[in-house]
Design a protein around this motif. Structure first.
Motif, PDB file in Angstrom:
ATOM      1  N   PHE A 153       0.544  -1.378  -0.100  1.00 50.90           N
ATOM      2  CA  PHE A 153      -0.276  -0.392   0.283  1.00 50.90           C
ATOM      3  C   PHE A 153       0.478   1.168  -0.233  1.00 50.90           C
ATOM      4  O   PHE A 153       1.086   1.779  -0.860  1.00 50.90           O
ATOM      5  CB  PHE A 153      -1.116   0.192   0.548  1.00 50.90           C
ATOM      6  N   LEU A 184      -6.579   2.579   8.861  1.00 54.69           N
ATOM      7  CA  LEU A 184      -8.281   1.541   8.062  1.00 54.69           C
ATOM      8  C   LEU A 184      -7.585   0.059   7.726  1.00 54.69           C
ATOM      9  O   LEU A 184      -5.911  -0.373   8.293  1.00 54.69           O
ATOM     10  CB  LEU A 184      -7.717   2.345   7.057  1.00 54.69           C
ATOM     11  N   SER A 185      -8.622  -0.561   7.151  1.00 59.21           N
ATOM     12  CA  SER A 185      -7.655  -2.142   7.347  1.00 59.21           C
ATOM     13  C   SER A 185      -7.246  -2.128   6.240  1.00 59.21           C
ATOM     14  O   SER A 185      -6.930  -1.246   5.426  1.00 59.21           O
ATOM     15  CB  SER A 185      -8.839  -3.029   7.160  1.00 59.21           C
ATOM     16  N   GLY A 186      -6.482  -3.189   5.608  1.00 56.35           N
ATOM     17  CA  GLY A 186      -5.652  -3.766   4.376  1.00 56.35           C
ATOM     18  C   GLY A 186      -6.304  -3.282   3.484  1.00 56.35           C
ATOM     19  O   GLY A 186      -6.273  -2.149   2.436  1.00 56.35           O
ATOM     20  N   GLN A 227      -8.906  -1.426   2.630  1.00 51.72           N
ATOM     21  CA  GLN A 227      -9.024  -0.591   2.647  1.00 51.72           C
ATOM     22  C   GLN A 227      -8.156   0.742   2.584  1.00 51.72           C
ATOM     23  O   GLN A 227      -8.390   1.567   1.585  1.00 51.72           O
ATOM     24  CB  GLN A 227     -10.125   0.431   4.283  1.00 51.72           C
ATOM     25  N   GLN A 228      -6.771   0.119   2.401  1.00 49.77           N
ATOM     26  CA  GLN A 228      -5.605   0.680   2.909  1.00 49.77           C
ATOM     27  C   GLN A 228      -5.639   0.810   1.053  1.00 49.77           C
ATOM     28  O   GLN A 228      -5.331   1.784   0.710  1.00 49.77           O
ATOM     29  CB  GLN A 228      -4.663   0.687   3.436  1.00 49.77           C
ATOM     30  N   ALA A 262      -0.603  -8.813   0.338  1.00 49.47           N
ATOM     31  CA  ALA A 262      -0.393  -8.689   1.702  1.00 49.47           C
ATOM     32  C   ALA A 262      -1.466  -8.243   2.343  1.00 49.47           C
ATOM     33  O   ALA A 262      -1.888  -8.617   3.503  1.00 49.47           O
ATOM     34  CB  ALA A 262       0.530  -7.438   2.163  1.00 49.47           C
ATOM     35  N   LEU A 263      -2.532  -8.770   1.761  1.00 48.52           N
ATOM     36  CA  LEU A 263      -3.936  -8.989   2.468  1.00 48.52           C
ATOM     37  C   LEU A 263      -4.815 -10.391   2.986  1.00 48.52           C
ATOM     38  O   LEU A 263      -4.158 -11.392   2.447  1.00 48.52           O
ATOM     39  CB  LEU A 263      -5.228  -8.365   1.666  1.00 48.52           C
ATOM     40  N   ASP A 264      -5.324  -9.941   3.918  1.00 49.63           N
ATOM     41  CA  ASP A 264      -5.607 -10.786   4.740  1.00 49.63           C
ATOM     42  C   ASP A 264      -7.094 -11.256   3.160  1.00 49.63           C
ATOM     43  O   ASP A 264      -7.545 -10.709   3.123  1.00 49.63           O
ATOM     44  CB  ASP A 264      -6.219 -10.656   5.675  1.00 49.63           C
ATOM     45  N   TYR A 279     -10.475  -9.737   2.172  1.00 49.54           N
ATOM     46  CA  TYR A 279     -10.695  -8.230   2.440  1.00 49.54           C
ATOM     47  C   TYR A 279      -9.796  -8.182   0.638  1.00 49.54           C
ATOM     48  O   TYR A 279      -9.834  -7.099   0.109  1.00 49.54           O
ATOM     49  CB  TYR A 279      -9.126  -7.280   2.859  1.00 49.54           C
ATOM     50  N   ALA A 304      -5.561  -1.167  15.759  1.00 47.56           N
ATOM     51  CA  ALA A 304      -4.613  -1.330  15.210  1.00 47.56           C
ATOM     52  C   ALA A 304      -4.975  -1.542  14.113  1.00 47.56           C
ATOM     53  O   ALA A 304      -6.220  -2.215  13.110  1.00 47.56           O
ATOM     54  CB  ALA A 304      -4.141  -2.722  15.822  1.00 47.56           C
ATOM     55  N   ALA A 305      -3.978  -1.694  12.802  1.00 46.63           N
ATOM     56  CA  ALA A 305      -4.423  -2.202  11.547  1.00 46.63           C
ATOM     57  C   ALA A 305      -4.655  -3.265  11.196  1.00 46.63           C
ATOM     58  O   ALA A 305      -4.307  -4.238  11.725  1.00 46.63           O
ATOM     59  CB  ALA A 305      -3.528  -1.927  10.421  1.00 46.63           C
ATOM     60  N   ARG A 306      -6.330  -3.578  11.027  1.00 46.53           N
ATOM     61  CA  ARG A 306      -6.633  -4.910  10.849  1.00 46.53           C
ATOM     62  C   ARG A 306      -6.494  -5.405   9.230  1.00 46.53           C
ATOM     63  O   ARG A 306      -5.835  -4.524   8.219  1.00 46.53           O
ATOM     64  CB  ARG A 306      -8.458  -4.914  10.694  1.00 46.53           C
ATOM     65  N   GLY A 307      -6.288  -6.643   8.558  1.00 47.28           N
ATOM     66  CA  GLY A 307      -6.134  -6.907   7.745  1.00 47.28           C
ATOM     67  C   GLY A 307      -4.933  -7.612   6.720  1.00 47.28           C
ATOM     68  O   GLY A 307      -4.755  -7.318   5.660  1.00 47.28           O
ATOM     69  N   VAL A 308      -4.202  -6.761   7.925  1.00 51.23           N
ATOM     70  CA  VAL A 308      -3.043  -6.673   7.292  1.00 51.23           C
ATOM     71  C   VAL A 308      -2.037  -7.772   7.237  1.00 51.23           C
ATOM     72  O   VAL A 308      -1.617  -8.762   8.899  1.00 51.23           O
ATOM     73  CB  VAL A 308      -2.311  -5.944   7.842  1.00 51.23           C
ATOM     74  N   ARG A 309      -1.378  -9.215   6.422  1.00 54.12           N
ATOM     75  CA  ARG A 309      -0.740 -10.094   7.693  1.00 54.12           C
ATOM     76  C   ARG A 309       0.267  -9.978   8.258  1.00 54.12           C
ATOM     77  O   ARG A 309       1.053  -8.825   7.515  1.00 54.12           O
ATOM     78  CB  ARG A 309       0.023 -11.008   6.102  1.00 54.12           C
TER      79      ARG A 309
END
Lengths: 241, 297
Positions: free
Chosen positions: A86, A137-139, A141-142, A166-168, A171, B290-295
């Motif tokens: 990101f 922000l979530s991954g 969203q970023q 790099a996202l779960d 997302y 915390a940032a969510r959704g980032v591995r």
């Protein structure tokens, strides 16, 4: 509209790209695939001159741009880029991330830039996150903010460097949706990706890069269905498993 | 809670100072302040010692602030020079404009070398030695000057050079802790190197340098006590002079201790609020999500 001719690039003594020719037509979506270390990211960075090729020509709409008299900053305005991690500016809000380029590089007035930035963020589904900082922000969203930031410069083409790696998993789809929408609107795109569904459904052409050379170019169905080159078969076998 | 604690500490300090000042006098023994060049036998001088200490604190604080500000420019420049990417000779050879590339490469190397050399010298020698050395240089270079301005200028120069070296390391660390991806992103939207520095690297690097910089200021304020060796009329010099001719050494140095704390305690508090104010939202201390959704995040 994007043309690469005989691109060579080495880092130190390590050759990364060894004579790459590639053409992308206006409105085309091209998926760039290959094992890690094959030179995909470097090739992508040669297009907007984040990496300057040692040899070869980079052409935008027929004009060579890797020449000393063409400012790389100008080239980068023409070709937007989205990164795997990101890389949002962590000290700026989502809206400020989007408006930094337009106000500072293109000289657009603050108010106009904010209006356009707001519209762009709404378009990627983040109209309610204008004032949020990246760390809030979530991954997914970023990454959508990052896409809006690149679009704000009004690019003629977009480069995506593994935008979902790099996202779960939960997302990934929201980012792919934004990219699919962008492709539908006719944006010229080069996407480095391992998302087979995206490559299959959105890309018109798949280019397989290995060892710094293009080994195969084919429509997605053909490439994933029956890759001709042995190393391509190997690669497809691994990622489809 | 901390606010209350600070207020209590300040009140306690002021009380200590007052008690010390009165102790010095109520001990029944007159304080000999003749070193100060005035006849203190006439007139009321209860509290004169306090006024002298406050004046000296002013000198200490001014010297520290001036050196720190000058050191900011020095440290910023040297710190930045130490982060310059040194272009390889191969790159220079292959550059289309060879002469320009060669000049740039040489300039970068020179700047980086000079900065590293400077930092190593400052870090590798005691401040005490630096002060006396600079003072001796002033002594030989300007033999006709009045003593007081010469000593003060030598002291300021030594403190500035010293803090500049330490601040260079603080700035270098700050610059280097901005992730390369931030710079790549700035380039990718067409910002030129200057805009990238001003809009992306600096705002992040400076936030990171704020805590160590305030720490350096407090440290420099305490270090300024060493200026007594070249007779700059700061806090420690005053205490030394008074204690030299009077028996109340303990009271005087307790008062000196209180004076230093009177400055450093509020400074720490100012630093804290500055850090809180310029903290990047969502990062560092505080109730950030915390940032969510980032591995791996």
């Amino acid at each position: 509209m994007i043309r690469l001719e005989g691109i060579h690039k080495s880092f130190g003594d390590v050759p990364v790209l060894r004579g790459v020719d590639l053409e992308v037509r206006t409105g085309e979506v091209l998926a760039l695939v290959g094992p890690s270390g094959s030179g995909k990211s470097t090739l992508l960075r040669c297009v907007n001159l984040l990496v300057v090729p040692d040899q070869g020509r980079v052409l935008l709409d027929g004009a060579q741009v890797n020449r000393p008299d063409v400012r790389p900053e100008w080239v980068r305005q023409q070709v937007g880029m989205v990164f795997q991690s990101f890389n949002l500016f962590s000290h700026l809000t989502a809206l400020e991330n989007v408006t930094l380029g337009p106000t500072r590089v293109k000289g657009i007035a603050r108010d106009a830039a904010r209006r356009e930035g707001t519209a762009l963020l709404q378009r990627v589904g983040l109209g309610d996150k204008l004032g949020a900082y990246p760390a809030e922000l979530s991954g997914g969203q970023q990454q959508r903010v990052a896409i809006a930031r690149a679009l704000a410069m009004g690019p003629r083409a977009m480069l995506f460097d593994e935008p979902t790696s790099a996202l779960d998993p939960e997302y990934i789809q929201e980012v792919l949706d934004v990219m699919t929408e962008l492709a539908r609107e006719g944006m010229t795109m080069i996407v480095v990706t391992h998302e087979m569904s995206f490559a299959r459904n959105v890309a018109q052409r798949v280019v397989f890069l290995d060892g710094g050379q293009i080994l195969e170019e084919a429509p997605p169905a053909e490439f994933f269905g029956a890759p001709r080159h042995e190393r391509a078969r190997n690669f497809v076998g691994k990622i489809l498993r | 809670m901390f606010r209350g604690l600070d207020a209590a500490a300040a009140v306690a300090l002021i009380a200590v100072i007052l008690v010390m000042a009165s102790l010095i006098f109520l001990g029944g023994r007159d304080l000999d302040l003749s070193f100060y060049g005035r006849d203190w036998d006439s007139g009321p001088y209860e509290g004169v010692i306090l006024v002298l200490f406050l004046q000296a604190a002013g000198v200490s604080l001014t010297a520290t602030a001036l050196s720190f500000l000058l050191g900011l420019g020095l440290g910023f420049t040297a710190g930045w020079a130490r982060t310059l990417r040194l272009t390889s000779w191969r790159e220079v050879r292959e550059d289309g404009r060879f002469a320009r590339a060669l000049l740039r490469a040489l300039a970068r190397r020179a700047a980086s070398r000079v900065a590293s050399f400077y930092v190593e010298i400052v870090r590798g020698t005691p401040l005490f030695v630096q002060i006396v050395l600079i003072w001796s240089i002033f002594l030989t270079a300007f033999p006709d000057w009045d003593q007081n301005p010469r000593n003060l200028l030598a002291g300021l120069t030594a403190l500035t050079l010293n803090t500049g070296g330490y601040q260079a390391e603080i700035f270098r660390a700050g610059f280097q802790s901005v992730p390369p991806g931030q710079i790549e992103a700035a380039n990718s939207i067409g910002l030129n190197p200057r805009q990238t520095m001003r809009r992306v690297i600096l705002p992040q690097a400076l936030r990171l340098t704020l805590p160590p910089l305030t720490n350096e200021f407090i440290s420099l304020f305490k270090s300024s006590s060493l200026l007594f060796v070249i007779s700059v009329a700061e806090l420690t010099d005053l205490a030394k002079s008074v204690a030299f001719v009077n028996p109340q050494v303990f009271e005087i140095f307790l008062l000196l201790t209180a004076m230093y704390l009177l400055v450093t305690l509020p400074l720490g508090r100012v630093a804290q609020s500055l850090e809180r104010r310029y903290r990047m939202a969502g990062l560092g201390l505080g109730p950030a999500r915390a940032a969510r959704g980032v591995r791996g995040g």
